[in-house]
Scaffold this motif. Structure first.
Motif, short mmCIF file in Angstrom:
data_model
loop_
_atom_site.label_atom_id
_atom_site.label_comp_id
_atom_site.label_asym_id
_atom_site.label_seq_id
_atom_site.Cartn_x
_atom_site.Cartn_y
_atom_site.Cartn_z
N TRP A 1 0.83 -1.20 0.00
CA TRP A 1 0.00 0.00 0.00
C TRP A 1 0.86 1.25 0.00
N ALA A 2 1.91 1.25 0.83
CA ALA A 2 2.80 2.41 0.89
C ALA A 2 3.53 2.59 -0.44
N MET A 3 3.93 1.49 -1.06
CA MET A 3 4.59 1.59 -2.37
C MET A 3 3.65 2.20 -3.40
N ALA A 4 2.38 1.81 -3.34
CA ALA A 4 1.41 2.36 -4.28
C ALA A 4 1.25 3.87 -4.10
N VAL A 5 1.20 4.34 -2.84
CA VAL A 5 1.05 5.77 -2.57
C VAL A 5 2.24 6.56 -3.10
N TRP A 6 3.45 6.10 -2.79
CA TRP A 6 4.64 6.84 -3.23
C TRP A 6 4.84 6.73 -4.74
N SER A 7 4.34 5.65 -5.32
CA SER A 7 4.35 5.56 -6.78
C SER A 7 3.46 6.64 -7.38
N GLY A 8 2.32 6.91 -6.71
CA GLY A 8 1.45 7.99 -7.16
C GLY A 8 2.11 9.36 -7.06
N VAL A 9 2.87 9.58 -5.98
CA VAL A 9 3.60 10.85 -5.83
C VAL A 9 4.62 11.00 -6.95
N MET A 10 5.32 9.92 -7.27
CA MET A 10 6.26 9.94 -8.38
C MET A 10 5.56 10.32 -9.68
N GLY A 11 4.38 9.74 -9.90
CA GLY A 11 3.62 10.05 -11.11
C GLY A 11 3.17 11.50 -11.16
N LEU A 12 2.79 12.06 -10.00
CA LEU A 12 2.38 13.46 -9.95
C LEU A 12 3.55 14.38 -10.29
N GLY A 13 4.73 14.04 -9.79
CA GLY A 13 5.91 14.83 -10.13
C GLY A 13 6.24 14.76 -11.61
N HIS A 14 6.13 13.58 -12.17
CA HIS A 14 6.41 13.43 -13.60
C HIS A 14 5.43 14.23 -14.43
N LEU A 15 4.15 14.19 -14.05
CA LEU A 15 3.14 14.97 -14.76
C LEU A 15 3.44 16.46 -14.70
N SER A 16 3.76 16.97 -13.51
CA SER A 16 4.05 18.40 -13.35
C SER A 16 5.22 18.82 -14.23
N PHE A 17 6.27 18.01 -14.23
CA PHE A 17 7.44 18.33 -15.05
C PHE A 17 7.07 18.34 -16.53
N VAL A 18 6.34 17.32 -16.97
CA VAL A 18 6.05 17.19 -18.40
C VAL A 18 5.10 18.29 -18.88
N ILE A 19 4.09 18.65 -18.08
CA ILE A 19 3.19 19.74 -18.49
C ILE A 19 3.98 21.03 -18.65
N GLY A 20 4.82 21.35 -17.66
CA GLY A 20 5.62 22.56 -17.76
C GLY A 20 6.56 22.53 -18.95
N ALA A 21 7.20 21.39 -19.18
CA ALA A 21 8.18 21.29 -20.26
C ALA A 21 7.51 21.34 -21.63
N GLN A 22 6.42 20.61 -21.82
CA GLN A 22 5.73 20.62 -23.12
C GLN A 22 5.17 21.99 -23.44
N SER A 23 4.62 22.66 -22.44
CA SER A 23 4.08 24.00 -22.66
C SER A 23 5.20 24.97 -23.04
N LEU A 24 6.36 24.80 -22.43
CA LEU A 24 7.51 25.65 -22.76
C LEU A 24 7.93 25.45 -24.21
N VAL A 25 8.00 24.19 -24.64
CA VAL A 25 8.38 23.91 -26.04
C VAL A 25 7.34 24.49 -27.00
N ALA A 26 6.06 24.35 -26.68
CA ALA A 26 5.01 24.87 -27.56
C ALA A 26 5.09 26.39 -27.67
N ARG A 27 5.37 27.06 -26.56
CA ARG A 27 5.43 28.53 -26.57
C ARG A 27 6.69 29.06 -27.25
N GLN A 28 7.79 28.36 -27.06
CA GLN A 28 9.08 28.88 -27.54
C GLN A 28 9.39 28.46 -28.97
N SER A 29 8.54 27.66 -29.60
CA SER A 29 8.81 27.15 -30.94
C SER A 29 7.88 27.79 -31.95
N VAL A 30 8.45 28.27 -33.07
CA VAL A 30 7.62 28.75 -34.17
C VAL A 30 6.98 27.52 -34.83
#
Length: 410
Positions: free
Chosen positions: A97-126
């Motif tokens: 159960w604890a592994m499942a919870v911390w796996s979810g935290v890892m996934g939330l971090g990955h999502l936050s990074f990817v949303i920020g990064a993809q949005s940056l590429v979309a904005r900075q690219s012609v």
């Protein structure tokens, strides 16, 4: 200077993404091995893999909304911190159960990074550079997927599977923290323009109704589900077929290396046309994914994974560009977030469904289902032709250039 021409920010972003993705790619098989050592069966592995996507599922659209009307750069270090914490604490957890919870935290971090990064590429690219820049950006993910499984395979093994897998997770957390060193000079120079030009929120229904957005979401979901289930279940297949963890790590890295090779040659491949390229690679990936279910020797499995990795390399960057071009102006980050929501839905449903199917029909059966999903994506790609750069209005191109691009024209 145009952001499309000055790609120093893109190189730093790729390096940071490589470290962050390597940590996640190292942690995912390590979580599976540690869960097996703690007594998990195939169904429990599927649930733990699904929880990785469950927490981010509810956060994607709010984060995309905030990014459309604010800065996306702060999401990058925040995501790295959550990834590092999720990896390390998964290794220290003593229950499933604890592994499942911390796996979810890892996934939330990955999502936050990817949303920020993809949005940056979309904005900075012609517009005419979006395919290439998204392709280069996703090389960071592929590099991480290449390094992570090798590192996990090198650390995991022996009689103390629980201890070695825990060590791999702690090391993955430390590796994720290194990504911060490449983030400090990355700036979102388009954020001010975004806040002043777009004050009203575009309804989600209108975004999803834009032609091309649903197709991009489904293609991305299918490709990522294939990659995700492969990462989570190849260790289980290896256990059943007597393949050592170190060999499984090399096989996963071979798949990632083939994906890198695909993205390095993506620009010349686009001469075939975006729609034919998406359709053909999804179709081939469907056949190759289903073939993994066959009881083939290791060398044949390696060949299948290399070809599959090359085909899967097309879907992610082109689906990003498809969604960005199809989305209404002022809602591109939200559209990318909806694409990631689709990804997370796939990451919840695919491993959980894979666990159920594996429990009934054997550990190789989920790959046949993934083949069917990729086959459906090939049909959708064929019926929903992608917009070409020439179709993008000039004012949209100027908006994508941002203040720095406007300054270069003065």
């Amino acid at each position: 200077m145009r952001p499309g021409r000055n790609r120093g920010w893109l190189l730093r972003l790729v390096i940071a993404f490589s470290f962050a993705q390597a940590a996640v790619s190292m942690a995912r098989p390590a979580v599976s091995y540690r869960a097996l050592a703690l007594g998990a069966d195939e169904r429990a592995i599927g649930v733990i893999a699904g929880v990785y996507a469950l927490l981010p599922l509810f956060a994607a659209v709010p984060l995309g909304r905030r990014t459309d009307h604010g800065r996306c750069a702060p999401l990058l270090p925040a995501g790295v911190v959550l990834i590092a914490a999720g990896c390390a604490l998964s290794g220290l957890a003593g229950s499933l159960w604890a592994m499942a919870v911390w796996s979810g935290v890892m996934g939330l971090g990955h999502l936050s990074f990817v949303i920020g990064a993809q949005s940056l590429v979309a904005r900075q690219s012609v517009p005419h550079e979006q395919d290439r820049n998204f392709g280069h950006f996703t090389i960071g993910a592929s590099l991480g997927q290449l390094i992570g499984p090798i590192a996990a395979g090198a650390l995991i093994g022996g009689h103390d599977m629980a201890g070695t897998s825990a060590l791999a997770l702690v090391v993955a957390g430390a590796g994720a923290a290194v990504a911060v060193t490449s983030l400090w000079r990355i700036e979102d120079r388009t954020a001010l323009t975004s806040r002043t030009r777009h004050g009203d929120r575009v309804p989600v229904r209108r975004i999803l109704g834009a032609r091309g957005v649903p197709a991009g979401i489904l293609i991305s979901l299918s490709v990522l589900s294939a990659t995700d289930v492969l990462t989570a279940y190849l260790p289980v297949v290896g256990e059943h077929r007597g393949i050592a963890p170190s060999v499984v790590g090399l096989l996963l890295s071979l798949r990632a290396a083939a994906t890198i090779a695909c993205r390095l040659v993506l620009t010349p491949l686009l001469k075939l046309g975006r729609t034919p390229l998406l359709t053909s690679t999804c179709l081939l990936a469907a056949l190759l994914c289903a073939a993994i279910a066959l009881p083939v020797p290791v060398w044949a499995l390696a060949t299948l994974l290399a070809a599959l990795g090359f085909c899967l390399g097309v879907g992610q960057p082109l689906s990003m560009t498809t969604v960005v071009r199809a989305a209404p102006e002022g809602a591109r980050s939200t559209a990318l977030a909806l694409r990631l929501t689709g990804n997370r839905l796939g990451q919840v449903a695919a491993p959980a469904g894979a666990g159920l199917v594996a429990g009934v029909a054997g550990v190789a059966a989920p790959f046949v289902l993934l083949g069917g999903l990729l086959l459906l994506s090939a049909g959708v790609a064929l019926r929903s032709p992608a917009r070409e750069p020439a179709d993008v209005p000039k004012d949209t191109a100027r908006a994508a250039e941002g203040p720095a691009g406007a300054e270069s024209r003065r």
